[in-house]
Scaffold this motif. Structure first.
Motif, PDB file in Angstrom:
ATOM      1  N   GLY A  61       1.213  -0.956   0.094  1.00 25.80           N
ATOM      2  CA  GLY A  61       0.036  -0.095  -0.336  1.00 25.80           C
ATOM      3  C   GLY A  61       0.578   0.941  -0.103  1.00 25.80           C
ATOM      4  N   ARG A  62       1.858   1.273   0.460  1.00 28.97           N
ATOM      5  CA  ARG A  62       2.938   2.886  -0.192  1.00 28.97           C
ATOM      6  C   ARG A  62       3.610   2.919  -0.614  1.00 28.97           C
ATOM      7  NH1 ARG A  62       7.580   1.395   5.001  1.00 28.97           N
ATOM      8  NH2 ARG A  62       5.996   1.313   6.875  1.00 28.97           N
ATOM      9  N   TYR A  63       3.786   1.615  -2.183  1.00 28.06           N
ATOM     10  CA  TYR A  63       3.804   2.249  -3.398  1.00 28.06           C
ATOM     11  C   TYR A  63       3.226   1.662  -4.361  1.00 28.06           C
ATOM     12  CZ  TYR A  63       9.060   3.192  -1.830  1.00 28.06           C
ATOM     13  OH  TYR A  63       9.775   3.663  -0.820  1.00 28.06           O
ATOM     14  N   MET A  80       3.108   6.622 -10.749  1.00 24.02           N
ATOM     15  CA  MET A  80       3.930   6.349  -9.856  1.00 24.02           C
ATOM     16  C   MET A  80       3.405   7.147  -8.351  1.00 24.02           C
ATOM     17  SD  MET A  80       7.425   6.228 -11.585  1.00 24.02           S
ATOM     18  CE  MET A  80       6.274   7.734 -12.496  1.00 24.02           C
ATOM     19  N   ASN A  81       3.466   6.486  -6.979  1.00 24.19           N
ATOM     20  CA  ASN A  81       2.471   7.106  -6.060  1.00 24.19           C
ATOM     21  C   ASN A  81       4.009   6.278  -4.925  1.00 24.19           C
ATOM     22  OD1 ASN A  81       0.036   7.321  -7.360  1.00 24.19           O
ATOM     23  ND2 ASN A  81       0.026   8.924  -5.898  1.00 24.19           N
ATOM     24  N   ALA A  82       4.528   7.284  -4.071  1.00 23.31           N
ATOM     25  CA  ALA A  82       5.037   7.222  -3.056  1.00 23.31           C
ATOM     26  C   ALA A  82       5.871   7.470  -1.835  1.00 23.31           C
ATOM     27  CB  ALA A  82       6.800   6.931  -3.388  1.00 23.31           C
ATOM     28  N   PRO A  83       5.748   6.816  -0.567  1.00 26.00           N
ATOM     29  CA  PRO A  83       5.482   7.522   0.505  1.00 26.00           C
ATOM     30  C   PRO A  83       6.444   8.923   0.489  1.00 26.00           C
ATOM     31  CG  PRO A  83       6.129   5.654   0.934  1.00 26.00           C
ATOM     32  CD  PRO A  83       5.675   5.902  -0.760  1.00 26.00           C
ATOM     33  N   ALA A  84       5.733   9.597   0.584  1.00 27.03           N
ATOM     34  CA  ALA A  84       6.547  11.606   0.853  1.00 27.03           C
ATOM     35  C   ALA A  84       8.090  11.197   0.911  1.00 27.03           C
ATOM     36  CB  ALA A  84       6.200  12.747   1.550  1.00 27.03           C
ATOM     37  N   ALA A  85       8.197  10.645   2.101  1.00 24.65           N
ATOM     38  CA  ALA A  85       9.925  10.147   2.987  1.00 24.65           C
ATOM     39  C   ALA A  85      10.641   9.447   2.173  1.00 24.65           C
ATOM     40  CB  ALA A  85       9.086   9.536   4.002  1.00 24.65           C
ATOM     41  N   GLN A  87      10.439   8.769  -1.791  1.00 23.48           N
ATOM     42  CA  GLN A  87      11.401   9.243  -2.998  1.00 23.48           C
ATOM     43  C   GLN A  87       9.871  10.414  -2.373  1.00 23.48           C
ATOM     44  OE1 GLN A  87      10.282   6.488  -6.767  1.00 23.48           O
ATOM     45  NE2 GLN A  87      11.482   5.593  -5.306  1.00 23.48           N
ATOM     46  N   ALA A  88       9.840  11.416  -4.178  1.00 25.58           N
ATOM     47  CA  ALA A  88       8.439  12.154  -4.317  1.00 25.58           C
ATOM     48  C   ALA A  88       7.252  11.573  -4.111  1.00 25.58           C
ATOM     49  CB  ALA A  88       8.940  13.087  -5.839  1.00 25.58           C
ATOM     50  N   GLY A  89       6.136  12.002  -4.203  1.00 27.29           N
ATOM     51  CA  GLY A  89       5.345  11.569  -3.554  1.00 27.29           C
ATOM     52  C   GLY A  89       4.298  10.993  -5.186  1.00 27.29           C
ATOM     53  N   GLU A  90       3.994  11.644  -5.764  1.00 26.75           N
ATOM     54  CA  GLU A  90       3.236  11.537  -6.428  1.00 26.75           C
ATOM     55  C   GLU A  90       3.574  12.585  -8.236  1.00 26.75           C
ATOM     56  OE1 GLU A  90      -1.245  11.317  -8.711  1.00 26.75           O
ATOM     57  OE2 GLU A  90      -1.021  12.963  -7.989  1.00 26.75           O
ATOM     58  N   ARG A  91       4.131  10.697  -8.790  1.00 29.63           N
ATOM     59  CA  ARG A  91       5.135  11.154 -10.781  1.00 29.63           C
ATOM     60  C   ARG A  91       3.752  10.865 -11.661  1.00 29.63           C
ATOM     61  NH1 ARG A  91      11.288  12.010  -9.487  1.00 29.63           N
ATOM     62  NH2 ARG A  91      11.230  13.598  -8.250  1.00 29.63           N
ATOM     63  N   VAL A  92       3.731  11.754 -12.680  1.00 30.21           N
ATOM     64  CA  VAL A  92       3.048  11.216 -13.514  1.00 30.21           C
ATOM     65  C   VAL A  92       4.057  11.780 -14.933  1.00 30.21           C
ATOM     66  CG1 VAL A  92       1.131  10.986 -15.098  1.00 30.21           C
ATOM     67  CG2 VAL A  92       0.679  11.290 -12.582  1.00 30.21           C
ATOM     68  N   ASP A 129      12.899  -0.597  -0.253  1.00 27.96           N
ATOM     69  CA  ASP A 129      11.983   0.597   0.406  1.00 27.96           C
ATOM     70  C   ASP A 129      11.727  -0.459   0.981  1.00 27.96           C
ATOM     71  OD1 ASP A 129      12.694   2.927   2.178  1.00 27.96           O
ATOM     72  OD2 ASP A 129      10.755   3.169   0.842  1.00 27.96           O
ATOM     73  N   VAL A 130      11.202  -1.150   1.391  1.00 27.11           N
ATOM     74  CA  VAL A 130      10.079  -1.643   1.775  1.00 27.11           C
ATOM     75  C   VAL A 130      10.209  -3.196   2.654  1.00 27.11           C
ATOM     76  CG1 VAL A 130       7.080  -2.802   1.717  1.00 27.11           C
ATOM     77  CG2 VAL A 130       7.971  -0.924   0.452  1.00 27.11           C
ATOM     78  N   ASP A 131      10.676  -3.304   4.065  1.00 27.33           N
ATOM     79  CA  ASP A 131      10.721  -4.921   4.346  1.00 27.33           C
ATOM     80  C   ASP A 131       9.624  -6.345   4.738  1.00 27.33           C
ATOM     81  OD1 ASP A 131      10.194  -3.251   6.321  1.00 27.33           O
ATOM     82  OD2 ASP A 131      11.748  -3.297   7.800  1.00 27.33           O
TER      83      ASP A 131
END
Length: 189
Positions: A61-63, A80-85, A87-92, A129-131
């Motif tokens: 659910g994070r990415y 692409m949606n990522a946590p703000a901490a 990568q950049a939050g949302e990129r299209v 990034d996700v464990d």
């Protein structure tokens, strides 16, 4: 399809990519992205009537990633949606300037021939990034919400059942009264 409803693992997505394939180029693009997804990614794939394939994947659910590939194997849209901490939050990535998001002077949007490489690198970075702990926490949050909703449903069903039982008891008492009255009328005749 909502992110929580996506259940296909990367291996299942590989199988589905073969079935969805409209052209060899399209399959290559999808396979490259799916292969880069290391870890507990989940997703879904679909094809529209015009021959474009859409791949949606998420990692705990994070990415979240949405990629639309034309039948000719050309990426037409990437979200692409990522946590703000992290990568950049949302990129299209889009050929349409009005849809593009997340790009500024510090990082320019890559040119279209580089989109696949950018997306593959983004997926690899997200995978690192996700464990396992983050995955379990995400699944626990979802399970807690489902359990709370199920408990609410059961509680409302119990309340409804109690109400129905009261109505049934009142109706049963009315039936007894009517039978008694009918029997009394039959005895007088």
């Amino acid at each position: 399809m909502h992110w929580d409803q996506m259940t296909a693992t990367p291996d299942e997505l590989h199988e589905h990519a073969t079935r969805v394939r409209r052209a060899v180029g399209q399959l290559g693009v999808l396979e490259s992205i799916i292969t880069a997804a290391d870890g507990p990614w989940l997703g879904a794939m679909d094809a529209d009537g015009r021959g474009a394939a859409e791949l949606k994947m998420h990692l705990a659910g994070r990415y979240r990633l949405t990629v639309v590939v034309t039948s000719a194997g050309k990426i037409s849209l990437v979200q692409m949606n990522a946590p703000a901490a992290g990568q950049a939050g949302e990129r299209v990535l889009s050929s349409k300037p009005s849809i593009r998001r997340g790009w500024d002077d510090t990082e320019e949007m890559p040119k279209q021939p580089e989109w696949l490489d950018y997306v593959v690198a983004w997926v690899r970075t997200a995978s690192e990034d996700v464990d396992r702990r983050a995955v379990i926490e995400w699944r626990l949050t979802g399970a807690d919400l489902k359990l709370a909703a199920m408990n609410d449903t059961i509680d409302s069903m119990r309340a409804s059942l109690v109400e129905r039982e009261q109505l049934r008891d009142e109706l049963a008492a009315e039936v007894v009264d009517l039978r008694t009255e009918l029997d009394a009328l039959g005895a007088r005749e």
